[in-house]
Scaffold this active site. Sequence first.
Site, PDB file in Angstrom:
ATOM      1  N   TYR A 157      -6.873  -0.968 -46.115  1.00 18.05           N
ATOM      2  CA  TYR A 157      -7.485  -1.760 -47.496  1.00 18.05           C
ATOM      3  C   TYR A 157      -8.641  -2.198 -47.010  1.00 18.05           C
ATOM      4  O   TYR A 157      -9.699  -1.958 -47.799  1.00 18.05           O
ATOM      5  CB  TYR A 157      -6.273  -2.792 -47.936  1.00 18.05           C
ATOM      6  CG  TYR A 157      -6.897  -3.316 -49.085  1.00 18.05           C
ATOM      7  CD1 TYR A 157      -6.555  -2.843 -50.290  1.00 18.05           C
ATOM      8  CD2 TYR A 157      -7.397  -4.538 -48.935  1.00 18.05           C
ATOM      9  CE1 TYR A 157      -6.802  -3.286 -51.507  1.00 18.05           C
ATOM     10  CE2 TYR A 157      -7.670  -5.257 -50.219  1.00 18.05           C
ATOM     11  CZ  TYR A 157      -7.459  -4.707 -51.500  1.00 18.05           C
ATOM     12  OH  TYR A 157      -7.706  -5.288 -52.751  1.00 18.05           O
ATOM     13  N   THR A 192      -1.674 -11.139 -58.896  1.00 16.54           N
ATOM     14  CA  THR A 192      -1.279  -9.866 -59.578  1.00 16.54           C
ATOM     15  C   THR A 192      -0.187  -9.228 -58.660  1.00 16.54           C
ATOM     16  O   THR A 192       0.098  -9.494 -57.473  1.00 16.54           O
ATOM     17  CB  THR A 192      -2.749  -8.859 -59.738  1.00 16.54           C
ATOM     18  OG1 THR A 192      -2.841  -8.623 -58.344  1.00 16.54           O
ATOM     19  CG2 THR A 192      -3.544  -9.714 -60.279  1.00 16.54           C
TER      20      THR A 192
HETATM   21  P1  NAD Z   1      -2.843  -3.855 -60.033  1.00 14.15           P
HETATM   22  O1  NAD Z   1      -2.073  -3.460 -59.123  1.00 14.15           O
HETATM   23  O2  NAD Z   1      -2.348  -4.882 -60.869  1.00 14.15           O
HETATM   24  O3  NAD Z   1      -3.772  -2.813 -60.759  1.00 14.15           O
HETATM   25  C1  NAD Z   1      -4.195  -1.781 -60.144  1.00 14.15           C
HETATM   26  C2  NAD Z   1      -4.252  -0.507 -61.178  1.00 14.15           C
HETATM   27  O4  NAD Z   1      -4.585   0.718 -60.694  1.00 14.15           O
HETATM   28  C3  NAD Z   1      -2.709   0.007 -61.429  1.00 14.15           C
HETATM   29  O5  NAD Z   1      -2.540   0.092 -62.943  1.00 14.15           O
HETATM   30  C4  NAD Z   1      -2.683   1.097 -60.776  1.00 14.15           C
HETATM   31  O6  NAD Z   1      -1.519   1.979 -61.514  1.00 14.15           O
HETATM   32  C5  NAD Z   1      -4.221   1.622 -60.768  1.00 14.15           C
HETATM   33  N1  NAD Z   1      -4.042   2.895 -59.924  1.00 14.15           N
HETATM   34  C6  NAD Z   1      -3.772   2.932 -58.406  1.00 14.15           C
HETATM   35  N2  NAD Z   1      -3.983   3.972 -57.951  1.00 14.15           N
HETATM   36  C7  NAD Z   1      -4.611   4.838 -59.014  1.00 14.15           C
HETATM   37  C8  NAD Z   1      -5.272   6.185 -58.906  1.00 14.15           C
HETATM   38  N3  NAD Z   1      -4.968   6.712 -58.094  1.00 14.15           N
HETATM   39  N4  NAD Z   1      -5.940   6.443 -60.065  1.00 14.15           N
HETATM   40  C9  NAD Z   1      -6.039   5.556 -61.218  1.00 14.15           C
HETATM   41  N5  NAD Z   1      -5.294   4.225 -61.152  1.00 14.15           N
HETATM   42  C10 NAD Z   1      -4.955   3.976 -60.070  1.00 14.15           C
HETATM   43  O7  NAD Z   1      -3.831  -4.626 -58.771  1.00 14.15           O
HETATM   44  P2  NAD Z   1      -5.278  -5.699 -59.326  1.00 14.15           P
HETATM   45  O8  NAD Z   1      -4.893  -6.785 -58.408  1.00 14.15           O
HETATM   46  O9  NAD Z   1      -5.534  -5.750 -60.555  1.00 14.15           O
HETATM   47  O10 NAD Z   1      -6.277  -4.713 -58.555  1.00 14.15           O
HETATM   48  C11 NAD Z   1      -7.614  -4.211 -59.182  1.00 14.15           C
HETATM   49  C12 NAD Z   1      -8.535  -3.989 -58.063  1.00 14.15           C
HETATM   50  O11 NAD Z   1      -8.689  -5.459 -57.531  1.00 14.15           O
HETATM   51  C13 NAD Z   1      -8.057  -3.248 -57.063  1.00 14.15           C
HETATM   52  O12 NAD Z   1      -9.145  -2.520 -56.538  1.00 14.15           O
HETATM   53  C14 NAD Z   1      -7.809  -4.070 -55.946  1.00 14.15           C
HETATM   54  O13 NAD Z   1      -7.947  -3.614 -54.479  1.00 14.15           O
HETATM   55  C15 NAD Z   1      -8.865  -5.067 -56.125  1.00 14.15           C
HETATM   56  N6  NAD Z   1      -8.542  -6.712 -55.422  1.00 14.15           N
HETATM   57  C16 NAD Z   1      -7.416  -7.325 -55.684  1.00 14.15           C
HETATM   58  C17 NAD Z   1      -7.228  -8.436 -55.184  1.00 14.15           C
HETATM   59  C18 NAD Z   1      -5.823  -9.197 -55.453  1.00 14.15           C
HETATM   60  O14 NAD Z   1      -5.482 -10.263 -54.752  1.00 14.15           O
HETATM   61  N7  NAD Z   1      -4.887  -8.699 -56.254  1.00 14.15           N
HETATM   62  C19 NAD Z   1      -7.900  -8.982 -54.374  1.00 14.15           C
HETATM   63  C20 NAD Z   1      -9.081  -8.446 -54.246  1.00 14.15           C
HETATM   64  C21 NAD Z   1      -9.377  -7.233 -54.911  1.00 14.15           C
END
Ligand code: NAD
Length: 257
Positions: A157, A192
């Site tokens: 990641y 999340t």
């Molecule tokens: P989440 O899991 O709630 O949402 C992610 C979404 O991406 C889901 O709806 C999932 O179905 C979709 N997804 C996964 N694989 C996919 C694919 N191959 N094609 C299309 N859609 C796909 O997570 P989130 O926290 O909202 O994450 C969103 C972004 O933020 C991500 O890139 C994550 O890495 C990043 N992020 C999250 C955090 C955290 O703490 N949650 C921190 C830093 C960055």
Amino acid sequence: MRLTNKVALITGGASGIGKESAELFAREGANVVVVDVHEEPSRNVAESIRAAGGQAIAVGADVSRSDDCRRMVEETERRFGRLDILFNNAGIMLGDDDDAERTSEATWHKTLAVNLTGVFLGCKYGIPALRRAGGGSIINTASFVARLGAATPQLAYTASKGGVLAMSRELAVIHARERIRVNALSPGPLHTELLMKFLNTDEKKQRRLVHIPMGRFGLAREMAQAALFLASDESSFMTGAEFLVDGGITAAYVTPE
Ligand code: NAD
């Protein structure tokens, strides 16, 4: 309204940051394309936007697949005539993503395919559409882990997010004269599903919380507000930047350059 007449494609739009952003962008006047590998929840998001008087469609697509990314952009232009905002936000964090010894090669490849190749493919097909629209804004979701080693390891990641950050900078430089802005949004740890599933014990949650000066996890809604700024013309002189929205975690641990 801050996005009147704009067309926004948001990947990972069925949940978390993507869902909140889809709803917020629509309230701000955008026509929204909710893209997700999970079709039913993305259809629900689009339906709830339409029920609230907004404009939205759902497209089922796996961002790690070239054909799907081409189709999501084609569908956007077919339904709404243009693309102005590309939010490459879909991402995964797999449960067995750990240190180098413990992370399986399958987890490494899958994580890189979605989190890094997915952003590349979004840009590959999205940039020509943004150019056809006369310019636009790309937002790529990176993470604070691209900047600092996490206490709970997640090597694949972290590597993927470092790649997103570096790629965003380079794309910004390449396309600046075409009026295509490219910025990375780096969230801190959020409340999340993605992170809560990974930090699946109280001990792991506390180990992360102790590092956040604000003493709490961020909310997807707070990331959507930041994405809105990057999407809108309010950030018109901003490109190649990393927008850290992290409750102070990097300020506490990263040495100034
Ligand atoms: P989440 O899991 O709630 O949402 C992610 C979404 O991406 C889901 O709806 C999932 O179905 C979709 N997804 C996964 N694989 C996919 C694919 N191959 N094609 C299309 N859609 C796909 O997570 P989130 O926290 O909202 O994450 C969103 C972004 O933020 C991500 O890139 C994550 O890495 C990043 N992020 C999250 C955090 C955290 O703490 N949650 C921190 C830093 C960055």
